[in-house]
Motif scaffolding. Sequence first.
Motif, PDB file in Angstrom:
ATOM      1  N   ALA B  33       0.829  -1.203   0.000  1.00 56.80           N
ATOM      2  CA  ALA B  33       0.000   0.000   0.000  1.00 56.80           C
ATOM      3  C   ALA B  33       0.867   1.258   0.000  1.00 56.80           C
ATOM      4  CB  ALA B  33      -0.933  -0.007   1.204  1.00 56.80           C
ATOM      5  N   LEU B  34       2.118   1.153   0.475  1.00 54.04           N
ATOM      6  CA  LEU B  34       3.013   2.310   0.444  1.00 54.04           C
ATOM      7  C   LEU B  34       3.215   2.771  -0.991  1.00 54.04           C
ATOM      8  CD1 LEU B  34       5.718   1.163   3.043  1.00 54.04           C
ATOM      9  CD2 LEU B  34       3.778   2.713   3.392  1.00 54.04           C
ATOM     10  N   ALA B  35       3.200   1.817  -1.929  1.00 51.94           N
ATOM     11  CA  ALA B  35       3.368   2.158  -3.345  1.00 51.94           C
ATOM     12  C   ALA B  35       2.022   2.461  -3.997  1.00 51.94           C
ATOM     13  CB  ALA B  35       4.053   1.014  -4.073  1.00 51.94           C
ATOM     14  N   GLY B  36       0.963   2.345  -3.244  1.00 50.23           N
ATOM     15  CA  GLY B  36      -0.356   2.644  -3.781  1.00 50.23           C
ATOM     16  C   GLY B  36      -1.295   1.456  -3.659  1.00 50.23           C
ATOM     17  N   GLN B  37      -2.590   1.760  -3.505  1.00 45.96           N
ATOM     18  CA  GLN B  37      -3.582   0.686  -3.367  1.00 45.96           C
ATOM     19  C   GLN B  37      -3.609  -0.206  -4.605  1.00 45.96           C
ATOM     20  OE1 GLN B  37      -5.485  -0.302  -0.787  1.00 45.96           O
ATOM     21  NE2 GLN B  37      -4.437   1.200   0.474  1.00 45.96           N
ATOM     22  N   ALA B  38      -3.189   0.327  -5.754  1.00 46.28           N
ATOM     23  CA  ALA B  38      -3.181  -0.470  -6.983  1.00 46.28           C
ATOM     24  C   ALA B  38      -2.352  -1.730  -6.789  1.00 46.28           C
ATOM     25  CB  ALA B  38      -2.616   0.350  -8.136  1.00 46.28           C
ATOM     26  N   TRP B  39      -1.263  -1.619  -6.020  1.00 48.08           N
ATOM     27  CA  TRP B  39      -0.381  -2.770  -5.812  1.00 48.08           C
ATOM     28  C   TRP B  39      -1.034  -3.832  -4.943  1.00 48.08           C
ATOM     29  CZ3 TRP B  39       3.432  -4.192  -8.716  1.00 48.08           C
ATOM     30  CH2 TRP B  39       4.001  -3.239  -9.562  1.00 48.08           C
ATOM     31  N   VAL B  40      -1.898  -3.395  -4.024  1.00 49.62           N
ATOM     32  CA  VAL B  40      -2.620  -4.382  -3.222  1.00 49.62           C
ATOM     33  C   VAL B  40      -3.560  -5.154  -4.143  1.00 49.62           C
ATOM     34  CG1 VAL B  40      -4.073  -4.742  -1.206  1.00 49.62           C
ATOM     35  CG2 VAL B  40      -2.468  -2.838  -1.261  1.00 49.62           C
ATOM     36  N   ARG B  41      -4.190  -4.430  -5.051  1.00 47.99           N
ATOM     37  CA  ARG B  41      -5.088  -5.104  -6.012  1.00 47.99           C
ATOM     38  C   ARG B  41      -4.307  -6.095  -6.873  1.00 47.99           C
ATOM     39  NH1 ARG B  41      -7.371  -0.035  -6.779  1.00 47.99           N
ATOM     40  NH2 ARG B  41      -9.228   0.140  -5.478  1.00 47.99           N
ATOM     41  N   ILE B  42      -3.088  -5.695  -7.245  1.00 46.15           N
ATOM     42  CA  ILE B  42      -2.272  -6.600  -8.073  1.00 46.15           C
ATOM     43  C   ILE B  42      -1.940  -7.871  -7.287  1.00 46.15           C
ATOM     44  CG2 ILE B  42      -0.017  -6.858  -9.204  1.00 46.15           C
ATOM     45  CD1 ILE B  42      -0.294  -3.798  -9.849  1.00 46.15           C
ATOM     46  N   LEU B  43      -1.637  -7.706  -6.000  1.00 46.66           N
ATOM     47  CA  LEU B  43      -1.377  -8.885  -5.157  1.00 46.66           C
ATOM     48  C   LEU B  43      -2.603  -9.788  -5.132  1.00 46.66           C
ATOM     49  CD1 LEU B  43       0.500  -7.497  -2.028  1.00 46.66           C
ATOM     50  CD2 LEU B  43       1.424  -8.887  -3.879  1.00 46.66           C
ATOM     51  N   LEU B 297       5.043  -9.396 -13.109  1.00 43.38           N
ATOM     52  CA  LEU B 297       6.000  -8.907 -14.107  1.00 43.38           C
ATOM     53  C   LEU B 297       5.410  -7.842 -15.053  1.00 43.38           C
ATOM     54  CD1 LEU B 297       8.949  -9.274 -14.991  1.00 43.38           C
ATOM     55  CD2 LEU B 297       8.161 -10.989 -16.617  1.00 43.38           C
ATOM     56  N   PRO B 298       4.267  -8.097 -15.674  1.00 42.44           N
ATOM     57  CA  PRO B 298       3.735  -7.078 -16.582  1.00 42.44           C
ATOM     58  C   PRO B 298       3.433  -5.765 -15.860  1.00 42.44           C
ATOM     59  CG  PRO B 298       2.533  -9.132 -16.829  1.00 42.44           C
ATOM     60  CD  PRO B 298       3.407  -9.282 -15.639  1.00 42.44           C
ATOM     61  N   GLU B 299       3.001  -5.862 -14.587  1.00 42.97           N
ATOM     62  CA  GLU B 299       2.660  -4.648 -13.840  1.00 42.97           C
ATOM     63  C   GLU B 299       3.913  -3.865 -13.482  1.00 42.97           C
ATOM     64  OE1 GLU B 299      -0.361  -3.751 -13.651  1.00 42.97           O
ATOM     65  OE2 GLU B 299      -1.094  -5.664 -14.451  1.00 42.97           O
ATOM     66  N   VAL B 300       4.954  -4.605 -13.064  1.00 42.01           N
ATOM     67  CA  VAL B 300       6.219  -3.940 -12.754  1.00 42.01           C
ATOM     68  C   VAL B 300       6.735  -3.234 -14.002  1.00 42.01           C
ATOM     69  CG1 VAL B 300       8.632  -4.320 -12.114  1.00 42.01           C
ATOM     70  CG2 VAL B 300       6.812  -5.530 -10.903  1.00 42.01           C
ATOM     71  N   LEU B 301       6.647  -3.931 -15.139  1.00 44.62           N
ATOM     72  CA  LEU B 301       7.121  -3.339 -16.394  1.00 44.62           C
ATOM     73  C   LEU B 301       6.297  -2.110 -16.750  1.00 44.62           C
ATOM     74  CD1 LEU B 301       7.774  -6.555 -18.486  1.00 44.62           C
ATOM     75  CD2 LEU B 301       9.462  -5.014 -17.502  1.00 44.62           C
ATOM     76  N   ARG B 302       5.002  -2.174 -16.461  1.00 43.95           N
ATOM     77  CA  ARG B 302       4.125  -1.045 -16.772  1.00 43.95           C
ATOM     78  C   ARG B 302       4.622   0.214 -16.052  1.00 43.95           C
ATOM     79  NH1 ARG B 302      -1.581  -1.057 -17.567  1.00 43.95           N
ATOM     80  NH2 ARG B 302      -1.872  -3.000 -16.439  1.00 43.95           N
ATOM     81  N   TYR B 303       5.061   0.044 -14.794  1.00 41.63           N
ATOM     82  CA  TYR B 303       5.452   1.218 -14.009  1.00 41.63           C
ATOM     83  C   TYR B 303       6.910   1.607 -14.170  1.00 41.63           C
ATOM     84  CZ  TYR B 303       0.895   0.986 -11.864  1.00 41.63           C
ATOM     85  OH  TYR B 303      -0.440   0.990 -11.670  1.00 41.63           O
TER      86      TYR B 303
END
Lengths: 264, 362
Positions: B33-43, B297-303
Amino acid sequence: MSEHTLLSAEHIDKRFGGVQALSEVSFSIRDGEIYGLIGPNGAGKTSLFNVLTGIYIPDGGSFTFDGAPLNRLKPNEVAERGIARTFQNIRLFQNLSALENVMIGRHVRTHAGVFGAIFRDRTTLAEEAAITSRAYQLLDYVGIATRANDLAKHLAYGDQRRLEIARALATDPKLLALDEPAAGMNATETRALKGLLEDIRRDGTTILLIEHDMKLVMSVCDRVLVLDYGRKIAEGTAAAVQKDPKVIAAYLGGEVSLHVKAAG
Amino acid sequence: MSLAARRSGIPVHVWAGVALVAIALGVLPFVAALAGQAWVRILNFAMIYTMLALGLNIVVGFAGLLDLGYIAFYAVGAYTYALLASPQFGIHLPFWVILPIGASIACLFGVLLGTPTLKLRGDYLAIVTLGFGEIIRIFLNNLNAPLNFTNGPQGINLIDPFRIGGFSLASTETFFGISFSGPQKYYYMLLLLTIAVIFVNLRLQNSRLGRAWEAIREDEIAAKAMGINTRNVKLLAFAMGASFGGIAGAVFSATQQFISPESFGLFESIIVLAMVVLGGMGNIPGVILGAVLLTLLPEVLRYTMEPLQMALFGRVVIDAETIRLLVFGVALVAIMLFRPAGLWPSAVRKRELEVAKEEAAA
């Protein structure tokens, strides 16, 4: 050896297109004997095995096994009735361990399903323990206990043949059908195999044996059936069959020489 | 794993390891969540894909049946939940009631697909399952006329979130002075479900049934000759795999609160298959690794792709969306080239490779 008949075949027919693989083959195997099945290459020995074990459906004729007909059963149903087999070109579960191969042989005599697998109730645990100990016991019986955790495909050729026998024995068969178990074995391995076959028979399992090694067949089989071009040409004790002129002709190409003479 | 090892007492350091992993998984949503709620959704998506991949692993990894239409079961589960908990029909059943229904209907579809394909293997089975997957998607796309069941391409909106009484997982709430966002609460529910799915898969693999599946994968004729009823055992593989797909689908519906046929295309089927193959077919830890990596991986690449290009070239040469797929594809090819048995192959596979190496050296 009793006189009770374990398996009888009546007029078995099997065609593949225009080729008559088996024609009117009849025989019977008595309880507790080692019954040999020989013949030149292409005589129909393996076809007979495949028809017997439900891999092919015969075009005619019928089998009676242990007092009940064996018709149109699927291979797994044949195994359940008590006929286990090995294959001419070894068909082990290559990427599983020797132990797992034998454990799979116990499948047909055990019952655990999805719920047993997930919840591991007392019955399932006991069954699993019994499967494992029986599998170890059988590996020991055929003499490859030390290779239990090796992958089947990494076993030596002779050991693979033995593992196939152990896997077949795991199904608690009444009749063990072996398709050329000595193929590719050296003299020492063949002698050990002979001992194993005699042990299996002594422990109460009847054996049907396809084999090209005549020394083995003649020394271990009580009776022998000879096939040629899908027909039965002789049946009897090993000594009697050996002297049969038809058998000698089949093996030495007698008919061919007769034809040559007639043509000349 | 030998039976003896499984039965012996578990040593202290193993417990310590388990405790550490549990703590890590517990605080993970707050770190993300420190990197944003979007990352929690990705998890959360990583866990949904883990369930999906584990289900497919039963069919492909254990039983060796190549299934290219697996996403259809995910769709069935998702739509079952959506139709039974949304304003679409005005039905609002609770999640725990729908989950078994979704799993059962998906299971039924698994048997429906399995029955006509029993005699097919390899390429032929792949083609038929691929067709099946597309049929389901097209059905969902067109079941809006003459009677509107699925709302067609518009999809179903306003699906109920997961709820116990008045406690909804979708809203932010504060316990013990800590604020839990919607995705963070979902994270914990998904974690529990995923652990349950992993547990069931491990148990299935080390069972009479698991061995029968592997026997069919290795040699179907020999399996039959050894008395395995291959018809039933294969159907069971399809049914179990489909059930896990259905569970994952229902969870997806509840998490997303919106679904449309677009989410269930062929590409999704292929991604899930890639997770299984890449991670290590037939090996449960490998499949989990594959699912998590291919989701992240695709999400990390996106950012990272745009900032990276800015740093390198001072401007964005290729936009992130395009290069993301390119890098992703290259990574897949590289993994398959250098680790053909998958990132984390089963112990058996590893042993095989070691022996092959020894043989090559000798």
